[in-house]
Write a protein that holds these residues in place. Structure first.
Motif, PDB file in Angstrom:
ATOM      1  N   PHE B 297       0.815  -1.201   0.000  1.00 49.36           N
ATOM      2  CA  PHE B 297       0.000   0.000   0.000  1.00 49.36           C
ATOM      3  C   PHE B 297       0.851   1.254   0.000  1.00 49.36           C
ATOM      4  O   PHE B 297       0.476   2.255  -0.573  1.00 49.36           O
ATOM      5  N   TYR B 298       1.944   1.207   0.716  1.00 47.03           N
ATOM      6  CA  TYR B 298       2.701   2.441   0.878  1.00 47.03           C
ATOM      7  C   TYR B 298       4.161   2.275   0.498  1.00 47.03           C
ATOM      8  O   TYR B 298       4.950   3.152   0.765  1.00 47.03           O
ATOM      9  N   GLN B 299       4.518   1.116  -0.087  1.00 49.27           N
ATOM     10  CA  GLN B 299       5.906   0.947  -0.469  1.00 49.27           C
ATOM     11  C   GLN B 299       6.046   1.049  -1.977  1.00 49.27           C
ATOM     12  O   GLN B 299       5.151   0.680  -2.720  1.00 49.27           O
ATOM     13  N   SER B 300       7.195   1.567  -2.384  1.00 45.50           N
ATOM     14  CA  SER B 300       7.443   1.685  -3.805  1.00 45.50           C
ATOM     15  C   SER B 300       8.844   1.142  -4.059  1.00 45.50           C
ATOM     16  O   SER B 300       9.682   1.092  -3.149  1.00 45.50           O
ATOM     17  N   ALA B 301       9.098   0.716  -5.295  1.00 44.93           N
ATOM     18  CA  ALA B 301      10.400   0.137  -5.616  1.00 44.93           C
ATOM     19  C   ALA B 301      11.512   1.123  -5.294  1.00 44.93           C
ATOM     20  O   ALA B 301      12.597   0.760  -4.862  1.00 44.93           O
ATOM     21  N   GLU B 302      11.177   2.374  -5.467  1.00 45.54           N
ATOM     22  CA  GLU B 302      12.150   3.443  -5.285  1.00 45.54           C
ATOM     23  C   GLU B 302      12.716   3.489  -3.859  1.00 45.54           C
ATOM     24  O   GLU B 302      13.853   3.921  -3.659  1.00 45.54           O
ATOM     25  N   ASP B 303      11.899   3.050  -2.889  1.00 46.01           N
ATOM     26  CA  ASP B 303      12.334   3.139  -1.495  1.00 46.01           C
ATOM     27  C   ASP B 303      13.666   2.437  -1.257  1.00 46.01           C
ATOM     28  O   ASP B 303      14.401   2.793  -0.351  1.00 46.01           O
ATOM     29  N   TYR B 304      13.926   1.413  -2.048  1.00 50.37           N
ATOM     30  CA  TYR B 304      15.152   0.662  -1.818  1.00 50.37           C
ATOM     31  C   TYR B 304      16.340   1.314  -2.504  1.00 50.37           C
ATOM     32  O   TYR B 304      17.475   0.963  -2.242  1.00 50.37           O
ATOM     33  N   TYR B 305      16.089   2.234  -3.423  1.00 46.36           N
ATOM     34  CA  TYR B 305      17.188   2.866  -4.160  1.00 46.36           C
ATOM     35  C   TYR B 305      17.656   4.126  -3.461  1.00 46.36           C
ATOM     36  O   TYR B 305      18.806   4.512  -3.563  1.00 46.36           O
ATOM     37  N   GLU B 306      16.724   4.783  -2.757  1.00 51.90           N
ATOM     38  CA  GLU B 306      17.105   5.992  -2.031  1.00 51.90           C
ATOM     39  C   GLU B 306      17.750   5.603  -0.709  1.00 51.90           C
ATOM     40  O   GLU B 306      17.626   4.476  -0.250  1.00 51.90           O
ATOM     41  N   ARG B 307      18.359   6.568  -0.055  1.00 49.06           N
ATOM     42  CA  ARG B 307      18.978   6.262   1.234  1.00 49.06           C
ATOM     43  C   ARG B 307      17.883   6.063   2.284  1.00 49.06           C
ATOM     44  O   ARG B 307      16.772   6.525   2.145  1.00 49.06           O
ATOM     45  N   TRP B 308      18.240   5.341   3.346  1.00 48.66           N
ATOM     46  CA  TRP B 308      17.184   4.792   4.190  1.00 48.66           C
ATOM     47  C   TRP B 308      16.408   5.837   4.976  1.00 48.66           C
ATOM     48  O   TRP B 308      15.211   5.687   5.198  1.00 48.66           O
ATOM     49  N   VAL B 309      17.062   6.921   5.397  1.00 51.07           N
ATOM     50  CA  VAL B 309      16.331   7.907   6.210  1.00 51.07           C
ATOM     51  C   VAL B 309      15.226   8.531   5.373  1.00 51.07           C
ATOM     52  O   VAL B 309      14.065   8.605   5.786  1.00 51.07           O
ATOM     53  N   TYR B 310      15.638   8.920   4.165  1.00 54.26           N
ATOM     54  CA  TYR B 310      14.661   9.537   3.272  1.00 54.26           C
ATOM     55  C   TYR B 310      13.506   8.580   2.985  1.00 54.26           C
ATOM     56  O   TYR B 310      12.331   8.940   3.102  1.00 54.26           O
ATOM     57  N   SER B 311      13.854   7.325   2.639  1.00 50.59           N
ATOM     58  CA  SER B 311      12.796   6.356   2.314  1.00 50.59           C
ATOM     59  C   SER B 311      11.858   6.147   3.476  1.00 50.59           C
ATOM     60  O   SER B 311      10.644   6.056   3.311  1.00 50.59           O
ATOM     61  N   SER B 312      12.417   6.068   4.691  1.00 47.98           N
ATOM     62  CA  SER B 312      11.570   5.819   5.846  1.00 47.98           C
ATOM     63  C   SER B 312      10.612   6.982   6.057  1.00 47.98           C
ATOM     64  O   SER B 312       9.418   6.781   6.305  1.00 47.98           O
ATOM     65  N   LEU B 313      11.148   8.209   5.947  1.00 49.80           N
ATOM     66  CA  LEU B 313      10.274   9.365   6.150  1.00 49.80           C
ATOM     67  C   LEU B 313       9.174   9.401   5.107  1.00 49.80           C
ATOM     68  O   LEU B 313       8.013   9.676   5.416  1.00 49.80           O
ATOM     69  N   ASP B 490      11.462  -3.685   7.626  1.00 44.32           N
ATOM     70  CA  ASP B 490      11.160  -3.164   6.296  1.00 44.32           C
ATOM     71  C   ASP B 490       9.659  -2.942   6.195  1.00 44.32           C
ATOM     72  O   ASP B 490       8.977  -3.589   5.421  1.00 44.32           O
ATOM     73  N   MET B 491       9.166  -2.054   7.065  1.00 46.10           N
ATOM     74  CA  MET B 491       7.729  -1.779   6.995  1.00 46.10           C
ATOM     75  C   MET B 491       7.510  -0.287   6.902  1.00 46.10           C
ATOM     76  O   MET B 491       7.769   0.318   5.881  1.00 46.10           O
ATOM     77  N   PHE B 492       7.022   0.311   7.987  1.00 51.45           N
ATOM     78  CA  PHE B 492       6.843   1.762   7.962  1.00 51.45           C
ATOM     79  C   PHE B 492       8.199   2.443   7.859  1.00 51.45           C
ATOM     80  O   PHE B 492       8.337   3.501   7.282  1.00 51.45           O
ATOM     81  N   ILE B 493       9.157   1.787   8.470  1.00 56.03           N
ATOM     82  CA  ILE B 493      10.522   2.301   8.391  1.00 56.03           C
ATOM     83  C   ILE B 493      11.345   1.279   7.630  1.00 56.03           C
ATOM     84  O   ILE B 493      11.260   0.088   7.896  1.00 56.03           O
ATOM     85  N   ARG B 494      12.097   1.771   6.636  1.00 57.08           N
ATOM     86  CA  ARG B 494      13.009   0.849   5.968  1.00 57.08           C
ATOM     87  C   ARG B 494      14.374   1.076   6.569  1.00 57.08           C
ATOM     88  O   ARG B 494      14.989   2.123   6.365  1.00 57.08           O
ATOM     89  N   THR B 495      14.830   0.107   7.345  1.00 54.95           N
ATOM     90  CA  THR B 495      16.126   0.289   7.987  1.00 54.95           C
ATOM     91  C   THR B 495      17.226   0.168   6.954  1.00 54.95           C
ATOM     92  O   THR B 495      16.975  -0.126   5.783  1.00 54.95           O
ATOM     93  N   GLN B 496      18.435   0.369   7.416  1.00 56.87           N
ATOM     94  CA  GLN B 496      19.562   0.373   6.490  1.00 56.87           C
ATOM     95  C   GLN B 496      19.611  -0.905   5.667  1.00 56.87           C
ATOM     96  O   GLN B 496      19.295  -1.984   6.166  1.00 56.87           O
ATOM     97  N   THR B 497      20.033  -0.745   4.432  1.00 59.19           N
ATOM     98  CA  THR B 497      20.136  -1.903   3.539  1.00 59.19           C
ATOM     99  C   THR B 497      20.985  -2.996   4.176  1.00 59.19           C
ATOM    100  O   THR B 497      20.704  -4.177   4.041  1.00 59.19           O
TER     101      THR B 497
END
Lengths: 363, 519
Positions: B297-313, B490-497
């Motif tokens: 619902f709220y995840q996009s492929a892009e989240d894994y390409y950006e750095r984790w703080v930004y993706s989590s926010l 890897d849910m609301f917050i995507r922790t570091q890769t």
């Protein structure tokens, strides 16, 4: 469609949370008044802790009973212990007890709603909707109930603690002094906490659904520790902020505590209304599991389908819930449920344990 | 009598199942073999294909008139260059080799220059190959025909996917050609364990469907479940993956999708590597991924390409947007009609001032504006791009502004509705926003009936539904519940890769490790 991955059995977490949320019900909001009224002194929180410890001991005995009949729930093995007639009778009165309990929770919720948010909506309407929602959950089976508990658990704990934290600045140590005033008041206080611990006996039923039943002891101890500690914190905080004497006069002390919270320049005023959903959730969880156990009992005794059992008890719950004429009669009903828990939920299983040991039954 | 009826019914069932297993059984001619008489065979095939004008027949002779043959193909499906090339190969045979001395098998191996060919002998095979765009060579002497692979694949060039654009990430999207789509995924997972299972769905359309999974990684039970459900489909034509999606999902009454839809090959490759199953359908750029859980619902492929703080926010922002899209109008309705006391005093005075002269209760106001904005959105999609934008601006601004000045709605309501609409578009997947927009209306109505209590009850019902919902055996709310702390990383917050060392538990993958612990 049938599921490919079978994951419906309960985990240890689910059992812990299930017990906690069953125990945390109406009691959470009314407990401080009951304890302080019975004990009359500020050390009521010690009564809560002691009752919690006793409850944990009773639950461990229940697990001993469960372990003699692995894979079976209380409804199934009571007829092995005392024969199918007496066993069926025990199952039936247990179901009746749960139906009454469900009616009490429903009525308590409706009174709360009427008092705080919908003063002109008829109680019967709010109750019917509430029961209907619980029925939808119960038809999903025990697995759905316990997964939903997992979903609500963090929210309930978080918001309860939030009330405590936000009101902490008004806390006055002098209100809850002295800590110890002899045993008699503490013992009196313990008798008043019984209703708040109603529901702990569900371990009799749910251990059979566990993926690893050997972990039941741990789950039960954690499951009763969480509400005990939470209750103790609530009693201390309410006592410390409102004072013992004032708390005795409040119908819903925790609600009054929430009312006393004042945050300046915050978007919403009258903060306490936002805790209403929290009470609805905590009462709903108790209602759902109680309704499930009542229906399970009816299903076992009369050998009917699950749906038939659930739908046949809805009218009874509704009528019982409408019986108390006012809020005082409702609280009297609660006290009687507390006593019947001692008899039906604790007394009978312990007698059955004794009988089982004497008859040297083991499976 | 009962027995007779039973037998009748049973026979009917049997017949039906035969029919489904052998869908070509429409004409008795189908079972027959080629006769070896050229003119005769051509006539029967023509009749089989309904004497259609686009069946082209190119006759040729060889070995000074001793050998009579013909190329048969359907013009618009076939790459005619293949036919010309093979014809040239036959023409250029030396004087001493005679086609009439060769069996079709020898001819296929020694004369024809095309790499992909096969031998057929029944009319059924001939017609089905012809309809796929292959070319058939018949001769006057032999009872076997030769099939040349000459399928022409009309294809759109690869473009950036229009329904899921990203700031960072590959720009290629799926197209309408199955093989090319498979290639796009294969390029990203050069894994010999990548398993492709081929299905044909639709008795008339015979649409190619490929199920992708990774051997030794994906849980075989999930793969088997997907295959079973695909096998159960009995339909005459499938034009888009959406039809298959609706036929294989668990609960078709649910407002929530149970299969993910994507246009992005990197999303598919990533999901396969997580342990999910992809279903690629020919002639559509939309690929299905199963199982779907609430995370999508709220995840996009892009989240894994950006750095984790930004993706989590960003993820937290999207969750907030989803909640606003779901609840904001109902909270407004509940506050205005039941709990005015909750609104700060200053605000309530200005609200009352702005609502003065509005003749409707707040629920009517809210429904009016919500329906208007849904109509605007729908109109904007259907119109050509520049016009659509104009309609959006004109509709939004003009209707909003003039509805307020006409005294139909209050300005606060316009703010609420606009915020809600924007929030529902902030979600990465369009179809998820759709289900939230549908649910908004029942929640609004229950808020109008029962205030805050109504909203809570509606949300409880919604959560019960979500709890009971499953997608291919996986609970919809996993890994949120049942608790799986590994999945929470890897849910609301995507922790570091670095810390995402294992695959999600909820999919029960056979190979749990994603990254070595050295990293």
């Amino acid at each position: 469609m049938k599921s490919a991955l079978n994951t419906s059995e309960l985990t240890q977490n689910q059992v812990t949370i299930g017990i906690s949320l069953t125990v945390l019900g109406v009691g959470m909001i009314t407990l401080p008044r009951e304890v302080f009224t019975a004990a009359g002194v500020a050390s009521g929180w010690v009564s809560v802790l002691l009752t919690g410890i006793i409850a944990a001991g009773v639950m461990l005995l229940m697990i001993v009973l469960n372990n003699r009949y692995p894979g079976m729930s209380y409804y199934q093995y009571n007829r092995i212990i005392v024969g199918s007639w007496i066993g069926g009778f025990i199952t039936l009165i247990t179901s009746i007890y749960y139906v009454t309990f469900a009616a009490f929770e429903t009525r308590a919720m409706a009174e709360l709603i009427q008092m705080f948010i919908l003063d002109r909506t008829p109680v019967s309407f709010t109750m019917l909707i509430f029961i209907g929602t619980a029925v939808y959950l119960v038809l999903g089976g025990y697995s759905a109930i316990f997964r939903l508990f997992e979903l609500y658990f963090p929210a309930i704990i978080f918001f309860t603690l939030l009330i405590m934290i936000l009101s902490a600045n008004q806390f006055e140590m002098n209100h809850i002094r002295p800590f110890f005033e002899g045993f008699p008041p503490i013992m009196k206080g313990m008798s008043a906490t019984v209703l708040s611990f109603v529901g702990m006996e569900i371990i009799l039923f749910i251990q059979a659904f566990m993926r690893k039943p050997e972990r039941a002891k741990k789950a039960a101890v954690y499951g009763i520790a969480i509400p005990t500690v939470l209750y103790a914190i609530i009693v201390i905080m309410v006592g410390g902020i409102m004072g013992v004497g004032e708390t005795m006069t409040l119908v819903y002390p925790l609600m009054e505590l929430a009312k006393s919270i004042e945050i300046r320049n915050f978007f919403f005023e009258r903060f306490e209304t936002f805790f209403i959903p929290l009470w609805i959730l905590s009462i709903f969880t108790t209602l759902a599991i109680v309704l499930y156990l009542a229906a399970l009992g009816i299903k076992t005794v009369f050998n009917v389908k699950k749906e038939t059992a659930v739908f046949s008890i809805i009218p009874i719950i509704y009528i019982l819930a409408m019986t108390p004429k006012n809020i005082n009669e409702m609280f009297t009903m609660g006290v009687w449920i507390g006593y019947s828990m001692l008899a039906i939920g604790v007394g009978i299983p312990l007698i059955l344990l004794l009988v089982s040991i004497l008859r040297r039954q083991k499976q | 009598m009962k027995k007779f009826l039973n037998r009748l019914l049973f026979q009917h069932v049997q017949k039906k199942s035969e029919y489904t297993s052998e869908p070509f059984e429409t004409s008795p001619l189908h079972h027959e073999r080629l006769t070896g008489e050229l003119q005769n065979d051509i006539q029967t095939l023509k009749a089989l294909l309904g004497n259609s004008f686009d069946l082209k027949i190119v006759r040729f002779t060889s070995d000074p008139y001793a050998y009579d043959g013909a190329f048969l193909f359907i013009e618009e499906l076939t790459d005619t260059a293949v036919v010309h090339e093979q014809l040239r190969a036959i023409r250029s045979l030396s004087e001493t080799t005679y086609l009439s001395d060769m069996s079709p098998e020898t001819m296929r191996q020694e004369v024809l220059t095309i790499s992909e060919s096969s031998i057929v002998d029944t009319l059924h095979q001939c017609s089905s190959h012809l309809l796929q765009g292959n070319t058939l060579i018949l001769s006057d002497k032999y009872k076997d025909g030769i099939i040349l692979n000459s399928r022409k694949m009309p294809q759109r060039s690869i473009q950036a996917p229009s329904s899921e654009s990203v700031v960072r990430g590959p720009r290629d999207g799926f197209v309408e050609t199955l093989l090319l789509n498979i290639g796009l995924v294969r390029k990203r997972l050069k894994d010999p364990d990548l398993q492709l299972d081929y299905f044909k769905v639709g008795e008339r359309s015979k649409t190619d469907v490929v199920v992708m999974s990774i051997n030794g990684l994906t849980n075989p039970k999930i793969v088997q479940e997907v295959k079973n459900r695909l096998n159960k489909i009995d339909i005459d034509s499938v034009q888009e993956s959406g039809v298959i999606e609706q036929l294989i999902e668990e609960n078709s009454l649910s407002p929530f999708p149970q299969v993910q839809v994507t246009e992005r090959p990197d999303t598919v490759a990533g999901s396969l590597a997580e342990g999910r199953v992809a279903i690629i359908v020919d002639h559509t750029p939309f690929v299905l991924i199963a199982p779907l859980t609430i995370n999508s619902f709220y995840q996009s492929a892009e989240d894994y390409y950006e750095r984790w703080v930004y993706s989590s926010l960003i993820r937290i922002l999207r969750v907030a947007a989803a909640l606003i899209a779901l609840c904001l109008p109902s909270i407004y309705v509940a506050l205005i009609s039941y709990h005015q006391g909750l609104i700060p005093t200053d605000l309530v005075i200005s609200l009352a001032g702005s609502r003065e002269g509005v003749p409707f209760p707040s629920i009517v106001e809210a429904l009016l504006m919500e329906v208007t904005i849904e109509i605007l959105r729908e109109a904007g999609i259907r119109l050509p791009n520049p016009v659509g934008q104009a309609v959006g601006i004109v509709g939004g601004l003009v209707i909003g502004e003039s509805a307020v000045s006409a005294g139909l709605v209050s300005p606060m309501m316009v703010i609420v509705v606009a915020l809600t609409a924007i929030s529902s578009f902030a979600l990465p997947q369009y179809y998820v926003g759709v289900s939230l927009r549908i649910l908004r209306f029942p929640i609004m109505i229950s808020a109008a009936l029962l205030g805050l209590y109504g909203i809570v009850i509606a949300l409880i019902l919604l959560s019960i539904h979500l709890i009971r919902l499953k997608s291919f055996g996986v609970y919809y709310l996993e890994p949120l519940v049942p608790y799986s702390p590994k999945g929470w990383k890897d849910m609301f917050i995507r922790t570091q890769t670095k810390s995402l060392k294992s695959r999600p538990d909820m999919l029960h993958p056979q190979d749990k490790k994603r990254m070595s612990s050295k990293n």
